[in-house]
Structure formats: C-alpha cells, structure tokens
Design a protein around this motif. Structure first.
Motif, PDB file in Angstrom:
ATOM      1  N   TYR A  14       1.015  -1.064   0.057  1.00  0.00           N
ATOM      2  CA  TYR A  14      -0.115   0.036   0.348  1.00  0.00           C
ATOM      3  C   TYR A  14       0.726   1.152  -0.171  1.00  0.00           C
ATOM      4  CZ  TYR A  14      -3.725  -3.315   1.661  1.00  0.00           C
ATOM      5  OH  TYR A  14      -4.379  -4.516   1.446  1.00  0.00           O
ATOM      6  N   GLY A  15       0.507   1.847  -1.574  1.00  0.00           N
ATOM      7  CA  GLY A  15       2.088   3.103  -1.172  1.00  0.00           C
ATOM      8  C   GLY A  15       3.110   2.276  -0.800  1.00  0.00           C
ATOM      9  N   GLY A  16       3.995   3.209  -0.051  1.00  0.00           N
ATOM     10  CA  GLY A  16       5.389   2.345   0.028  1.00  0.00           C
ATOM     11  C   GLY A  16       5.601   1.399   1.580  1.00  0.00           C
ATOM     12  N   THR A  17       4.558   0.895   1.700  1.00  0.00           N
ATOM     13  CA  THR A  17       4.348  -0.394   3.043  1.00  0.00           C
ATOM     14  C   THR A  17       4.126  -1.268   2.233  1.00  0.00           C
ATOM     15  OG1 THR A  17       3.710   2.087   4.695  1.00  0.00           O
ATOM     16  CG2 THR A  17       3.095  -0.676   5.102  1.00  0.00           C
ATOM     17  N   THR A  18       4.980  -1.867   2.988  1.00  0.00           N
ATOM     18  CA  THR A  18       4.771  -3.903   2.653  1.00  0.00           C
ATOM     19  C   THR A  18       3.674  -4.509   3.690  1.00  0.00           C
ATOM     20  OG1 THR A  18       6.634  -3.388   0.804  1.00  0.00           O
ATOM     21  CG2 THR A  18       5.325  -5.833   1.919  1.00  0.00           C
ATOM     22  N   ALA A  19       2.698  -4.820   2.865  1.00  0.00           N
ATOM     23  CA  ALA A  19       1.768  -5.521   4.212  1.00  0.00           C
ATOM     24  C   ALA A  19       1.776  -6.877   4.465  1.00  0.00           C
ATOM     25  CB  ALA A  19       0.214  -4.988   3.626  1.00  0.00           C
ATOM     26  N   VAL A  20       2.069  -7.789   2.998  1.00  0.00           N
ATOM     27  CA  VAL A  20       2.493  -8.986   3.434  1.00  0.00           C
ATOM     28  C   VAL A  20       3.572  -9.091   2.020  1.00  0.00           C
ATOM     29  CG1 VAL A  20       0.995 -11.564   2.077  1.00  0.00           C
ATOM     30  CG2 VAL A  20      -0.207  -9.915   3.487  1.00  0.00           C
ATOM     31  N   ASP A  21       4.459 -10.111   2.401  1.00  0.00           N
ATOM     32  CA  ASP A  21       5.586 -10.457   1.478  1.00  0.00           C
ATOM     33  C   ASP A  21       5.839 -11.895   1.373  1.00  0.00           C
ATOM     34  OD1 ASP A  21       8.009 -10.245  -0.225  1.00  0.00           O
ATOM     35  OD2 ASP A  21       8.806  -8.720   0.881  1.00  0.00           O
ATOM     36  N   THR A  44      -4.728 -10.252   7.904  1.00  0.00           N
ATOM     37  CA  THR A  44      -6.393 -10.282   7.396  1.00  0.00           C
ATOM     38  C   THR A  44      -6.076  -9.716   6.125  1.00  0.00           C
ATOM     39  OG1 THR A  44      -6.663  -9.174   9.749  1.00  0.00           O
ATOM     40  CG2 THR A  44      -7.933  -8.209   7.616  1.00  0.00           C
ATOM     41  N   THR A  45      -4.666  -9.090   5.391  1.00  0.00           N
ATOM     42  CA  THR A  45      -4.899  -8.330   3.994  1.00  0.00           C
ATOM     43  C   THR A  45      -4.493 -10.202   3.806  1.00  0.00           C
ATOM     44  OG1 THR A  45      -3.712  -6.467   5.221  1.00  0.00           O
ATOM     45  CG2 THR A  45      -2.991  -7.116   2.630  1.00  0.00           C
ATOM     46  N   THR A  46      -4.094 -10.774   4.156  1.00  0.00           N
ATOM     47  CA  THR A  46      -4.126 -12.179   3.506  1.00  0.00           C
ATOM     48  C   THR A  46      -4.698 -13.126   3.604  1.00  0.00           C
ATOM     49  OG1 THR A  46      -1.288 -12.720   3.964  1.00  0.00           O
ATOM     50  CG2 THR A  46      -2.860 -14.715   3.915  1.00  0.00           C
ATOM     51  N   ALA A  47      -5.770 -12.969   4.146  1.00  0.00           N
ATOM     52  CA  ALA A  47      -6.994 -13.584   4.225  1.00  0.00           C
ATOM     53  C   ALA A  47      -8.523 -12.609   2.889  1.00  0.00           C
ATOM     54  CB  ALA A  47      -8.175 -13.455   5.230  1.00  0.00           C
ATOM     55  N   ARG A  48      -8.264 -11.528   3.330  1.00  0.00           N
ATOM     56  CA  ARG A  48      -8.336 -10.721   2.152  1.00  0.00           C
ATOM     57  C   ARG A  48      -8.503 -11.268   0.712  1.00  0.00           C
ATOM     58  NH1 ARG A  48     -11.838  -6.650   3.914  1.00  0.00           N
ATOM     59  NH2 ARG A  48     -11.605  -5.138   1.620  1.00  0.00           N
ATOM     60  N   MET A  49      -7.145 -11.372   0.499  1.00  0.00           N
ATOM     61  CA  MET A  49      -6.623 -11.530  -0.789  1.00  0.00           C
ATOM     62  C   MET A  49      -7.384 -13.251  -0.847  1.00  0.00           C
ATOM     63  SD  MET A  49      -2.910  -9.837  -1.356  1.00  0.00           S
ATOM     64  CE  MET A  49      -2.042 -10.478   0.500  1.00  0.00           C
ATOM     65  N   LEU A  50      -7.005 -14.029  -0.068  1.00  0.00           N
ATOM     66  CA  LEU A  50      -7.708 -15.124  -0.384  1.00  0.00           C
ATOM     67  C   LEU A  50      -9.076 -15.220  -1.378  1.00  0.00           C
ATOM     68  CD1 LEU A  50      -6.456 -17.478   2.858  1.00  0.00           C
ATOM     69  CD2 LEU A  50      -5.362 -17.073   0.231  1.00  0.00           C
ATOM     70  N   VAL A  51     -10.053 -14.887  -0.894  1.00  0.00           N
ATOM     71  CA  VAL A  51     -11.205 -14.657  -1.268  1.00  0.00           C
ATOM     72  C   VAL A  51     -11.653 -12.716  -2.032  1.00  0.00           C
ATOM     73  CG1 VAL A  51     -12.467 -15.622   1.641  1.00  0.00           C
ATOM     74  CG2 VAL A  51     -12.003 -13.228   1.103  1.00  0.00           C
ATOM     75  N   GLY A  52     -10.735 -12.734  -2.063  1.00  0.00           N
ATOM     76  CA  GLY A  52     -10.796 -11.799  -3.761  1.00  0.00           C
ATOM     77  C   GLY A  52     -11.365 -10.331  -2.840  1.00  0.00           C
ATOM     78  N   LEU A  53     -11.526 -10.143  -1.705  1.00  0.00           N
ATOM     79  CA  LEU A  53     -11.658  -8.341  -1.271  1.00  0.00           C
ATOM     80  C   LEU A  53     -10.201  -7.299  -1.028  1.00  0.00           C
ATOM     81  CD1 LEU A  53     -13.078  -9.307   1.604  1.00  0.00           C
ATOM     82  CD2 LEU A  53     -14.186  -8.610  -0.245  1.00  0.00           C
ATOM     83  N   GLU A  54      -9.061  -7.605  -1.736  1.00  0.00           N
ATOM     84  CA  GLU A  54      -7.434  -6.727  -1.928  1.00  0.00           C
ATOM     85  C   GLU A  54      -7.065  -8.172  -3.190  1.00  0.00           C
ATOM     86  OE1 GLU A  54      -6.605  -4.310  -0.733  1.00  0.00           O
ATOM     87  OE2 GLU A  54      -7.553  -3.977   1.137  1.00  0.00           O
ATOM     88  N   ARG A  55      -6.540  -7.325  -3.714  1.00  0.00           N
ATOM     89  CA  ARG A  55      -5.870  -7.878  -5.091  1.00  0.00           C
ATOM     90  C   ARG A  55      -4.160  -7.756  -4.541  1.00  0.00           C
ATOM     91  NH1 ARG A  55      -6.157  -5.360 -10.695  1.00  0.00           N
ATOM     92  NH2 ARG A  55      -8.534  -4.774 -10.290  1.00  0.00           N
ATOM     93  N   ALA A 216       0.443 -23.837  11.826  1.00  0.00           N
ATOM     94  CA  ALA A 216       0.421 -22.563  11.871  1.00  0.00           C
ATOM     95  C   ALA A 216       1.544 -22.209  11.057  1.00  0.00           C
ATOM     96  CB  ALA A 216       0.358 -21.981  13.440  1.00  0.00           C
ATOM     97  N   LEU A 217       1.367 -20.602  10.681  1.00  0.00           N
ATOM     98  CA  LEU A 217       2.324 -19.804   9.787  1.00  0.00           C
ATOM     99  C   LEU A 217       1.520 -18.651  10.491  1.00  0.00           C
ATOM    100  CD1 LEU A 217       3.928 -18.607   7.590  1.00  0.00           C
ATOM    101  CD2 LEU A 217       1.708 -18.634   5.988  1.00  0.00           C
ATOM    102  N   VAL A 218       2.981 -18.281  11.153  1.00  0.00           N
ATOM    103  CA  VAL A 218       3.152 -17.134  11.887  1.00  0.00           C
ATOM    104  C   VAL A 218       4.184 -15.775  11.009  1.00  0.00           C
ATOM    105  CG1 VAL A 218       4.672 -16.419  14.028  1.00  0.00           C
ATOM    106  CG2 VAL A 218       3.639 -18.280  14.008  1.00  0.00           C
ATOM    107  N   LEU A 219       3.111 -14.531  11.284  1.00  0.00           N
ATOM    108  CA  LEU A 219       3.073 -13.263   9.936  1.00  0.00           C
ATOM    109  C   LEU A 219       4.407 -12.599  10.688  1.00  0.00           C
ATOM    110  CD1 LEU A 219       0.609 -13.595   7.603  1.00  0.00           C
ATOM    111  CD2 LEU A 219       2.684 -14.254   7.320  1.00  0.00           C
TER     112      LEU A 219
END
Length: 266
Positions: A14-21, A44-55, A216-219
């Motif tokens: 998001y802009g210059g911020t990496t939310a998921v990598d 939560t960003t990962t979850a939203r990408m899984l269901v198509g709420l974030e690209r 579990a996957l720890v982020l």
C-alpha cells in the motif's frame, strides 16, 4: 490428492508500505491452517486476498486446482468464486443483513446460487442451522435479537450455505466470551470433520489456533517467520517472535511489562 488451496508467494503493498511479502502455503483436504500474528502482521490482508477483497501485487491463489483470478467478471464467475472460498468476519454484522431474519438471509443465499424450490430451501436452512447448533427460533429472529455467539454461528451457516471448499475465519471468535468461543470452535471442528472443508483460521491467539488447527504460519510485519505443525511450533518454537506470542498468553509468573519491552524490540 489435489490440495484444496495453494498459495504461492503472495505480495501486497500500500503505497510504500509492504503489508504482505512472500506468503506461501498449501491446505490439504480437511486441513486447518492458522495464520498467526499481532495487529499489522499481514494476516487479515492475506485473508482478504484469498477471498478476492484485495488484489495481490504478485503471487497466485489456487482452489481445487483452479487459479483464482485477480479480477472476477460476470455473475457466473463471482458465484463460482463464492462457492470455492468463503469468509467469516470478526463482526457478523458485516455479513448479516440487519433487516432480514436469519432464515431469510440463508434463503437469499440459496436462491442466489439456484438451490432448489422453496420447500427444498426450507429443509436446507434447517440443516444448516442444525449444523451450527441453531433452530427455528433463531431462524425467525433478526440479528439484533440474537447473542454474539448465535450471530457468529449464523454467519458461519451463511458461509456454509454454498458448500465452499475452503472457509476463511478472520478473528471469528476474538470478540466472544471464552465459553462462547468454545461453542463456536466446537462447531468448526465438527464441520471440518463431517464435511471435509478446509479452514484458514486467522488469529492473534495461539491458544485458539491450537484448538482448531493442524499447523500454523506465523507472520511478522507481513513476512512469514515460522511455518510448522501446531504441536511442534508450540512445544519448540524456532523464532523469537513466536516465543513472544506464546509468552504473551497470561500464565503464572506472567510479566506484561517484560512482554511489552520485547514486543517493541521485535
């Protein structure tokens, strides 16, 4: 055996911020994975990408061997994606229409997906509510007339109505009392066992994840730091951040000031 869900190298900025990598994992049939981390970890960003709420900016998501495209066009494609993967949010008001009874909400989902005539849908609604421990009284009620636990179980029934392959739960029990949490977690465990549905359980609470998940996957700040079977991770964590999460759970001799200092240094 085809995996229910395969996620490869997801990245989101998001802009210059990496939310998921660099988030990658595979969910087998009937599997349950916990996505674990504190606020801002990217779960939560990962979850939203899984269901198509974030690209995602890059990476891939595959359900039952079929890639989920970044853009879903047309009614048929949207319905197909909804049937592949569903999400239950922390606040059930995000998925329950306050103006409709629970029964009417479920009926609307079934009609949208072309499931049966009115009699068949009524039978399916009773079946869905029975799966989550609700009945005719709750079917006739508006969401505001139900308890928090009942609303969350109704939201789970709504997600299950389309018989998804994967159910994503984003902090779905964190706002509930401990006794109600246990009821909802038991419902999820039973559904997983009986229906073979895969679960992706997003939470900051390792005690809750332990109850539901196999691994579990720890982020930490959007990046995976540890991905292991649940018991191994809890009994012998590799990463300092995982140990911090475990130590953050109140226990005899718990020192919240020490935990706060370690969190600032993480």
């Amino acid at each position: 055996m085809t995996a229910l869900l395969e996620v490869t190298d997801l990245r989101k900025t998001y802009g210059g911020t990496t939310a998921v990598d660099g988030v990658s994992f595979t969910l087998p049939p009937g599997g349950a994975l916990g996505l674990v981390g504190e606020s801002g970890s990217g779960k939560t960003t990962t979850a939203r990408m899984l269901v198509g709420l974030e690209r995602p900016d890059s990476g891939s998501i595959t359900v039952l061997g079929q890639p989920l495209g970044a853009q879903v066009r047309g009614r048929a494609a949207r319905l197909a994606r909804a049937k592949a993967i569903q999400i239950v949010f922390q606040d059930p008001y995000l998925s329950l229409d306050a103006r409709l009874t629970i029964g009417a909400t479920l009926d609307g989902v079934l009609r949208l997906h072309g499931q049966g005539d009115r009699v068949a849908r009524a039978a399916r609604i009773r079946e869905l509510l029975g799966q989550v421990g609700l009945g005719d009284r709750e079917a006739a009620a508006l969401p505001r007339h139900l308890s928090g636990g009942q609303r969350q179980r109704a939201a789970i029934a709504r997600a299950l109505a389309v018989e998804p392959a994967v159910l994503v739960l984003d902090e779905a029990v964190s706002a509930l009392d401990v006794s109600v949490q246990a009821q909802v977690l038991n419902v999820l465990t039973d559904i997983r066992r009986e229906a073979g549905i895969g679960l992706v359980f997003v939470s900051h609470d390792l005690a809750v994840v332990r109850y539901v998940c196999d691994e579990a996957l720890v982020l930490l700040r959007g990046r995976p730091v540890e991905h292991r079977p649940m018991e191994e991770l809890l009994d012998n964590p590799d990463h300092d951040y995982t140990r911090l999460l475990l130590d953050s759970v109140p226990h005899p001799g718990w020192d919240p000031e020490s935990i706060a200092r370690r969190r600032r240094a993480a």
